[in-house]
Design a protein around this motif. Structure first.
Motif, PDB file in Angstrom:
ATOM      1  N   ASN A 130       0.876  -1.295   0.120  1.00  0.00           N
ATOM      2  CA  ASN A 130      -0.174   0.033   0.021  1.00  0.00           C
ATOM      3  C   ASN A 130       0.923   1.217  -0.139  1.00  0.00           C
ATOM      4  O   ASN A 130       0.534   2.351  -0.795  1.00  0.00           O
ATOM      5  N   SER A 168      -4.222   2.971  -9.986  1.00  0.00           N
ATOM      6  CA  SER A 168      -5.062   2.126  -9.870  1.00  0.00           C
ATOM      7  C   SER A 168      -5.548   1.569 -11.430  1.00  0.00           C
ATOM      8  O   SER A 168      -5.630   0.229 -11.565  1.00  0.00           O
ATOM      9  N   SER A 169      -5.755   2.433 -12.106  1.00  0.00           N
ATOM     10  CA  SER A 169      -6.328   2.011 -13.696  1.00  0.00           C
ATOM     11  C   SER A 169      -5.104   1.187 -14.482  1.00  0.00           C
ATOM     12  O   SER A 169      -5.382   0.177 -15.059  1.00  0.00           O
ATOM     13  N   GLY A 172      -5.127  -2.167 -12.993  1.00  0.00           N
ATOM     14  CA  GLY A 172      -6.118  -3.058 -13.706  1.00  0.00           C
ATOM     15  C   GLY A 172      -5.846  -3.571 -15.017  1.00  0.00           C
ATOM     16  O   GLY A 172      -6.045  -4.392 -15.539  1.00  0.00           O
ATOM     17  N   VAL A 196      -8.498  11.437 -23.245  1.00  0.00           N
ATOM     18  CA  VAL A 196      -9.953  11.693 -22.828  1.00  0.00           C
ATOM     19  C   VAL A 196      -9.666  12.378 -21.282  1.00  0.00           C
ATOM     20  O   VAL A 196      -9.850  13.625 -21.183  1.00  0.00           O
TER      21      VAL A 196
ATOM     22  N   SER B 169     -10.293  -0.631 -15.293  1.00  0.00           N
ATOM     23  CA  SER B 169      -9.891   0.373 -14.125  1.00  0.00           C
ATOM     24  C   SER B 169     -10.783  -0.134 -12.773  1.00  0.00           C
ATOM     25  O   SER B 169     -10.213   0.313 -11.870  1.00  0.00           O
ATOM     26  N   GLN B 171     -11.350  -3.145 -11.973  1.00  0.00           N
ATOM     27  CA  GLN B 171     -10.317  -4.417 -11.311  1.00  0.00           C
ATOM     28  C   GLN B 171      -9.317  -3.619 -10.411  1.00  0.00           C
ATOM     29  O   GLN B 171      -8.845  -4.014  -9.343  1.00  0.00           O
ATOM     30  N   GLY B 172      -8.477  -2.658 -11.263  1.00  0.00           N
ATOM     31  CA  GLY B 172      -7.617  -2.142 -10.551  1.00  0.00           C
ATOM     32  C   GLY B 172      -7.955  -1.113  -9.381  1.00  0.00           C
ATOM     33  O   GLY B 172      -6.989  -1.235  -8.271  1.00  0.00           O
ATOM     34  N   ALA B 173      -8.980  -0.597  -9.195  1.00  0.00           N
ATOM     35  CA  ALA B 173      -9.559   0.098  -8.118  1.00  0.00           C
ATOM     36  C   ALA B 173      -9.787  -0.899  -6.998  1.00  0.00           C
ATOM     37  O   ALA B 173      -9.628  -0.662  -5.770  1.00  0.00           O
ATOM     38  N   LEU B 175      -8.535  -3.713  -6.463  1.00  0.00           N
ATOM     39  CA  LEU B 175      -7.030  -4.152  -6.030  1.00  0.00           C
ATOM     40  C   LEU B 175      -6.664  -3.418  -5.091  1.00  0.00           C
ATOM     41  O   LEU B 175      -6.010  -3.786  -4.031  1.00  0.00           O
ATOM     42  N   LEU B 176      -6.562  -2.124  -5.625  1.00  0.00           N
ATOM     43  CA  LEU B 176      -6.009  -1.060  -4.589  1.00  0.00           C
ATOM     44  C   LEU B 176      -6.792  -0.820  -3.379  1.00  0.00           C
ATOM     45  O   LEU B 176      -6.359  -0.480  -2.188  1.00  0.00           O
ATOM     46  N   GLU B 180      -5.390  -1.098   0.339  1.00  0.00           N
ATOM     47  CA  GLU B 180      -5.576   0.212   1.316  1.00  0.00           C
ATOM     48  C   GLU B 180      -6.546  -0.161   2.477  1.00  0.00           C
ATOM     49  O   GLU B 180      -6.493   0.422   3.393  1.00  0.00           O
ATOM     50  N   PRO B 185     -10.016   3.782  -3.319  1.00  0.00           N
ATOM     51  CA  PRO B 185      -9.758   3.705  -4.895  1.00  0.00           C
ATOM     52  C   PRO B 185     -11.061   3.706  -5.495  1.00  0.00           C
ATOM     53  O   PRO B 185     -11.130   4.305  -6.841  1.00  0.00           O
ATOM     54  N   ARG B 188     -12.748   6.973  -5.887  1.00  0.00           N
ATOM     55  CA  ARG B 188     -12.056   7.740  -6.864  1.00  0.00           C
ATOM     56  C   ARG B 188     -12.214   7.262  -8.593  1.00  0.00           C
ATOM     57  O   ARG B 188     -12.460   8.232  -9.345  1.00  0.00           O
ATOM     58  N   LEU B 189     -12.297   6.133  -8.422  1.00  0.00           N
ATOM     59  CA  LEU B 189     -12.662   5.495  -9.707  1.00  0.00           C
ATOM     60  C   LEU B 189     -14.268   6.104 -10.369  1.00  0.00           C
ATOM     61  O   LEU B 189     -14.352   6.532 -11.314  1.00  0.00           O
ATOM     62  N   MET B 192     -13.783  10.001 -11.294  1.00  0.00           N
ATOM     63  CA  MET B 192     -13.171  10.396 -12.491  1.00  0.00           C
ATOM     64  C   MET B 192     -14.004   9.829 -13.567  1.00  0.00           C
ATOM     65  O   MET B 192     -14.233  10.639 -14.506  1.00  0.00           O
ATOM     66  N   VAL B 196     -15.428  12.948 -15.326  1.00  0.00           N
ATOM     67  CA  VAL B 196     -14.443  13.124 -16.437  1.00  0.00           C
ATOM     68  C   VAL B 196     -14.533  12.379 -17.852  1.00  0.00           C
ATOM     69  O   VAL B 196     -14.898  12.790 -19.066  1.00  0.00           O
ATOM     70  N   VAL B 197     -14.597  11.065 -17.510  1.00  0.00           N
ATOM     71  CA  VAL B 197     -14.682  10.084 -18.787  1.00  0.00           C
ATOM     72  C   VAL B 197     -15.955  10.060 -19.408  1.00  0.00           C
ATOM     73  O   VAL B 197     -16.183  10.156 -20.678  1.00  0.00           O
TER      74      VAL B 197
END
Lengths: 202, 202
Positions: A130, A168-169, A172, A196, B169, B171-173, B175-176, B180, B185, B188-189, B192, B196-197
């Protein structure tokens, strides 16, 4: 003189265990790698392991540091390399993870793999992982802040938040590249980030 | 009658092994869960495992199907639920992964964890996991396409590409979040993605 020779030989076995053990753990996973597998890959006697590591988890923590030392070199050469334009540095950092040599190969990122494996038992490893992800986030934020100062990105970008999202992205994408045995998920991340999320100002 | 009783009892042990075994694997990881751990958690005799599963990997594949069946229910209730506005469905889908009950708890997503663990040996598991991530991507794309038709998102959105980016993304969030021990995380996804996306049109 004898003491010195013994010392060098101990150091050397320790190095072999870490170097070859890291490869074994990266390929098979931490739990699936027995101490016997590790010493056999290192070509050292079984007893050598406990001479150098108090436990398998102690070995795991050193494997993490060894792997992360390499990531830190990559970050110094890309994200924190003030000699190059900031966004180009971030591009280079993500792109290198698509190479077979890096964590984007079919084995995934060792740090992500170990995170996925850390159950209740391996809490010291999880805490260190972490911290490491936070440190990677700081290097990405450093690069984004430089991009803002250079006028490559909008001044109101929340660099720290966006940086942690990128970390984190990225993890993933590397995980799905491992599932797919293809760097396509990392290429998709690059496209989404640079077209983007971090739309350039000019 | 005797045959029927025997059959029910066999089914029942099989069910217990899958139900309790899934929890053990989710908590400790696949390689770290021995057959002995699994049957002990299920409260069935050791020999029962090999009566029902040809190998530990065969058991692993069924654990994947069982876990994914639950994800499919969640996807039907959210991403593919035409009764609700599309972007709200995507929000609900991501938000549920922050709950302790879902894969966003401190144990991570079992599918992501198994992907991280699949080395060269467990290739059948990896191939199935890759198919599953593609299937999740299709459900997210279905939802994004509905959002475009509903005028919630721009008509030129590349729904399939963005969907696969969201899956990786996510999956990554997760995982983090595991590293943590916090859903930050994933939050945060969400931020975003929706600010944004997938900037809403109105």
């Amino acid at each position: 003189m004898d003491d010195h020779v013994v010392h060098m030989s101990r150091l050397s076995n320790r190095e072999k265990i870490l170097e070859e053990g890291l490869k074994v753990v990266h390929e098979r996973g931490f739990a699936a790698s027995s101490v016997r597998d590790i010493v056999s890959a290192a070509g050292v006697p079984l007893g050598s392991f406990s001479n150098h590591f108090a436990s398998k988890e102690a070995f795991g923590k050193e494997v993490i540091e060894r792997y992360f030392a390499n990531s830190q070199t990559v970050m110094r050469d890309t994200l924190r390399n003030d000699a190059k334009p900031p966004l180009a540095r971030l591009k280079e950092y993500i792109a290198q993870s698509k190479t077979k040599e890096a964590c984007g190969g079919d084995q995934g990122c060792l740090l992500g793999n170990l995170t996925a494996e850390t159950g209740g038992a391996a809490d010291a490893m999880r805490l260190r992982l972490n911290e490491i992800f936070a440190e990677v986030g700081e290097a990405v934020a450093y690069c984004l802040e430089a991009a803002v100062r250079a006028g490559e990105l909008a001044a109101d970008l929340d660099c720290r938040e966006v940086a942690r999202f990128i970390v984190s992205s990225h993890q993933g994408a590397i995980l799905l590249a491992k599932a797919e045995h293809s760097p396509a998920p990392i290429a998709r991340l690059e496209h989404m980030l640079f077209s983007v999320v971090l739309r350039p100002l000019h």
